[in-house]
Scaffold this motif. Structure first.
Motif, PDB file in Angstrom:
ATOM      1  N   SER A 172       6.181  -2.945  20.036  1.00 13.35           N
ATOM      2  CA  SER A 172       6.549  -1.532  20.084  1.00 13.35           C
ATOM      3  C   SER A 172       8.057  -1.323  20.055  1.00 13.35           C
ATOM      4  CB  SER A 172       5.971  -0.884  21.351  1.00 13.35           C
ATOM      5  OG  SER A 172       6.470  -1.529  22.522  1.00 13.35           O
ATOM      6  N   HIS A 173       8.792  -2.359  19.723  1.00 10.81           N
ATOM      7  CA  HIS A 173      10.252  -2.255  19.729  1.00 10.81           C
ATOM      8  C   HIS A 173      10.749  -1.648  18.429  1.00 10.81           C
ATOM      9  CE1 HIS A 173      14.508  -3.438  20.075  1.00 10.81           C
ATOM     10  NE2 HIS A 173      14.263  -3.484  21.377  1.00 10.81           N
ATOM     11  N   TRP A 174      11.816  -0.861  18.504  1.00 13.44           N
ATOM     12  CA  TRP A 174      12.355  -0.185  17.318  1.00 13.44           C
ATOM     13  C   TRP A 174      12.834  -1.168  16.250  1.00 13.44           C
ATOM     14  CZ3 TRP A 174      17.398  -1.237  15.979  1.00 13.44           C
ATOM     15  CH2 TRP A 174      18.228  -1.771  16.976  1.00 13.44           C
ATOM     16  N   ALA A 175      13.183  -2.389  16.638  1.00 11.95           N
ATOM     17  CA  ALA A 175      13.707  -3.367  15.679  1.00 11.95           C
ATOM     18  C   ALA A 175      12.667  -4.415  15.297  1.00 11.95           C
ATOM     19  CB  ALA A 175      14.948  -4.047  16.261  1.00 11.95           C
ATOM     20  N   LYS A 176      11.398  -4.135  15.517  1.00 10.35           N
ATOM     21  CA  LYS A 176      10.332  -5.115  15.284  1.00 10.35           C
ATOM     22  C   LYS A 176      10.403  -5.728  13.882  1.00 10.35           C
ATOM     23  CE  LYS A 176       5.261  -5.533  15.088  1.00 10.35           C
ATOM     24  NZ  LYS A 176       5.172  -5.854  13.641  1.00 10.35           N
ATOM     25  N   LEU A 177      10.446  -4.886  12.847  1.00 10.12           N
ATOM     26  CA  LEU A 177      10.447  -5.396  11.474  1.00 10.12           C
ATOM     27  C   LEU A 177      11.688  -6.238  11.187  1.00 10.12           C
ATOM     28  CD1 LEU A 177       9.076  -2.303   9.504  1.00 10.12           C
ATOM     29  CD2 LEU A 177       7.847  -4.357  10.213  1.00 10.12           C
ATOM     30  N   SER A 178      12.817  -5.804  11.708  1.00 13.30           N
ATOM     31  CA  SER A 178      14.055  -6.565  11.507  1.00 13.30           C
ATOM     32  C   SER A 178      13.986  -7.920  12.200  1.00 13.30           C
ATOM     33  CB  SER A 178      15.256  -5.769  12.028  1.00 13.30           C
ATOM     34  OG  SER A 178      15.429  -4.586  11.287  1.00 13.30           O
ATOM     35  N   ILE A 179      13.447  -7.942  13.403  1.00 11.38           N
ATOM     36  CA  ILE A 179      13.321  -9.205  14.140  1.00 11.38           C
ATOM     37  C   ILE A 179      12.403 -10.165  13.394  1.00 11.38           C
ATOM     38  CG2 ILE A 179      12.449 -10.259  16.268  1.00 11.38           C
ATOM     39  CD1 ILE A 179      13.345  -7.628  17.692  1.00 11.38           C
ATOM     40  N   GLU A 180      11.272  -9.639  12.900  1.00 12.73           N
ATOM     41  CA  GLU A 180      10.343 -10.484  12.148  1.00 12.73           C
ATOM     42  C   GLU A 180      10.997 -11.040  10.893  1.00 12.73           C
ATOM     43  OE1 GLU A 180       5.999  -8.650  13.423  1.00 12.73           O
ATOM     44  OE2 GLU A 180       7.005  -7.887  11.625  1.00 12.73           O
ATOM     45  N   GLU A 181      11.791 -10.224  10.226  1.00 15.50           N
ATOM     46  CA  GLU A 181      12.473 -10.695   9.017  1.00 15.50           C
ATOM     47  C   GLU A 181      13.506 -11.759   9.366  1.00 15.50           C
ATOM     48  OE1 GLU A 181      14.915  -8.995   5.126  1.00 15.50           O
ATOM     49  OE2 GLU A 181      14.039  -7.608   6.578  1.00 15.50           O
ATOM     50  N   ALA A 182      14.228 -11.559  10.462  1.00 14.00           N
ATOM     51  CA  ALA A 182      15.233 -12.532  10.893  1.00 14.00           C
ATOM     52  C   ALA A 182      14.594 -13.876  11.222  1.00 14.00           C
ATOM     53  CB  ALA A 182      15.993 -11.997  12.099  1.00 14.00           C
ATOM     54  N   VAL A 183      13.430 -13.828  11.875  1.00 11.84           N
ATOM     55  CA  VAL A 183      12.714 -15.062  12.199  1.00 11.84           C
ATOM     56  C   VAL A 183      12.283 -15.772  10.918  1.00 11.84           C
ATOM     57  CG1 VAL A 183      10.625 -16.007  13.254  1.00 11.84           C
ATOM     58  CG2 VAL A 183      11.955 -14.269  14.468  1.00 11.84           C
ATOM     59  N   LYS A 184      11.808 -14.992   9.933  1.00 14.61           N
ATOM     60  CA  LYS A 184      11.402 -15.595   8.661  1.00 14.61           C
ATOM     61  C   LYS A 184      12.587 -16.212   7.931  1.00 14.61           C
ATOM     62  CE  LYS A 184       7.327 -12.753   7.685  1.00 14.61           C
ATOM     63  NZ  LYS A 184       6.718 -11.760   6.751  1.00 14.61           N
ATOM     64  N   LEU A 185      13.752 -15.548   8.025  1.00 14.48           N
ATOM     65  CA  LEU A 185      14.944 -16.079   7.375  1.00 14.48           C
ATOM     66  C   LEU A 185      15.492 -17.302   8.094  1.00 14.48           C
ATOM     67  CD1 LEU A 185      16.822 -12.776   6.430  1.00 14.48           C
ATOM     68  CD2 LEU A 185      15.629 -14.342   4.895  1.00 14.48           C
ATOM     69  N   GLY A 186      15.086 -17.462   9.356  1.00 19.79           N
ATOM     70  CA  GLY A 186      15.429 -18.679  10.082  1.00 19.79           C
ATOM     71  C   GLY A 186      16.741 -18.673  10.815  1.00 19.79           C
ATOM     72  N   PHE A 187      17.388 -17.512  10.977  1.00 21.17           N
ATOM     73  CA  PHE A 187      18.662 -17.557  11.697  1.00 21.17           C
ATOM     74  C   PHE A 187      18.521 -17.221  13.182  1.00 21.17           C
ATOM     75  CE2 PHE A 187      18.889 -13.145   9.963  1.00 21.17           C
ATOM     76  CZ  PHE A 187      19.167 -12.428  11.120  1.00 21.17           C
ATOM     77  N   ILE A 188      17.279 -16.928  13.613  1.00 23.57           N
ATOM     78  CA  ILE A 188      17.052 -16.710  15.029  1.00 23.57           C
ATOM     79  C   ILE A 188      15.608 -17.070  15.350  1.00 23.57           C
ATOM     80  CG2 ILE A 188      16.297 -14.295  14.874  1.00 23.57           C
ATOM     81  CD1 ILE A 188      18.049 -13.780  17.388  1.00 23.57           C
ATOM     82  N   THR A 189      15.370 -17.440  16.568  1.00 20.34           N
ATOM     83  CA  THR A 189      14.016 -17.790  17.001  1.00 20.34           C
ATOM     84  C   THR A 189      13.735 -17.144  18.354  1.00 20.34           C
ATOM     85  OG1 THR A 189      14.803 -19.799  18.117  1.00 20.34           O
ATOM     86  CG2 THR A 189      14.078 -20.021  15.815  1.00 20.34           C
TER      87      THR A 189
END
Length: 341
Positions: A172-189
């Motif tokens: 339910s976080h406002w940045a959910k989609l961005s966080i998921e994309e960042a995880v896919k890109l591999g620069f954060i876990t």
């Protein structure tokens, strides 16, 4: 014979496309637009977008020019129907050019018609836009006209679940989609307990690692010159070394790095501007209500970031320069940097 007709029609259309448009073409009452049945699509699924003509008058041939979000969508194919002849799509970066013509002594299209059906594949979660930027219209008298700014459609690409982030605290976080994309890109876990902790603050060490991974910085790790080197965790040292070599990150005047200190929104913004190599104006003015709280040394960078649409305020036109950046804010800022880059 059919082959000859096709080649002649195509050659005619290509010649017409090189001609300057005439003002006498009757296109005032015609309208062109995009439509999509389902604005929600999951990653790895395909969906269709139609190019529509309303009140079309004697449309013998046409060229369609579109732009799309090539980071989230992949163009698959175009279908013009059974009539006429379509030219193979021309793809360049985030643009698509399509062309179609009737064959031989045939009347042009009229009325309400579907000019093309485009198939896209959703590849990454997030909001993506497809824009019908312009069309060249040719009638049976070989008169042509260019029409532009014809509208767009948006599709909300959702994670397919099969390769989702698996994080338990971002639904339910406002940045959910961005966080998921960042995880896919591999620069954060996420953390080992399955959480991401989006509202947690980000340390200087953590942000250096995110930046280094996102920018895919390379190079031999150099000895760090800071007096508090023993406080810098081993997992962060290579990334800190590379960001310093790249001119993105610096220490403090007392020759310390302060690795566990939470990074401020000002510091994060300055690093992003350095990473992009944006030009800064030393005399730039800030429009934020709390502009007086932005350190003088950082104002040119903050202004450059705002001009590049990399930063926004936190509400009430406040930049909150000295507040600590959250993990979610860091992710969004880095994604903005990558998109700008």
């Amino acid at each position: 014979m059919i082959r000859k007709l096709l080649l002649c029609s195509l050659a005619l259309f290509l010649c017409i496309s090189c001609l300057p448009p005439r003002t006498t073409f009757a296109a005032n009452d015609q309208a062109f637009s995009l439509s999509i049945e389902d604005t929600g699509s999951k990653a790895n699924q395909t969906f269709q977008v139609k190019v529509n003509g309303t009140n079309v008058i004697d449309l013998y041939a046409y060229e369609i020019n579109l732009t799309y979000d090539s980071k989230r969508l992949q163009f698959v194919s175009a279908d013009f129907g059974k009539e006429g002849f379509g030219v193979s799509p021309i793809l360049k970066e985030n643009t698509i050019q399509l062309a179609h013509t009737q064959i031989g002594n045939t009347a042009g299209k009229k009325g309400n018609v579907t000019l093309a059906t485009l198939t896209f594949k959703a590849i990454t979660a997030g909001s993506a836009e497809i824009t019908l930027s312009s069309m060249k219209l040719v009638d049976s008298e070989l008169e042509s006209k260019v029409v532009s700014s014809l509208g767009s459609v948006k599709v909300d690409v959702k994670s397919d679940g099969s390769s989702g982030s698996g994080l338990t605290d971002i639904s339910s976080h406002w940045a959910k989609l961005s966080i998921e994309e960042a995880v896919k890109l591999g620069f954060i876990t996420g953390y080992t307990d399955g959480t991401f902790r989006p509202n947690a603050q980000t340390t200087r060490s953590e942000f250096a690692v995110m930046l280094s991974r996102a920018l895919k910085l390379e190079g031999v790790e150099k000895e760090l010159p800071f007096t508090d080197l023993n406080k810098i965790p081993a997992w962060a040292r290579p990334s800190i070394s590379r960001t310093i070599t790249a001119g993105i990150l610096k220490g403090y005047d007392d020759n310390t790095f302060r690795p566990t200190r939470n990074i401020t929104r000002t510091e994060m913004t300055v690093m992003i501007v350095r990473a992009l190599g944006l030009k800064v104006d030393p005399n730039a003015k800030l429009s934020f209500a709390d502009a007086d709280k932005v350190a003088e040394w950082a104002r040119p960078s903050v202004a450059a970031a705002y001009e590049a649409k990399l930063i926004k305020g936190r509400g009430k036109n406040l930049f909150a320069p000295n507040e600590n950046a959250t993990r979610a804010e860091a992710v969004v800022m880095i994604l903005g940097m990558l998109e700008h880059k």
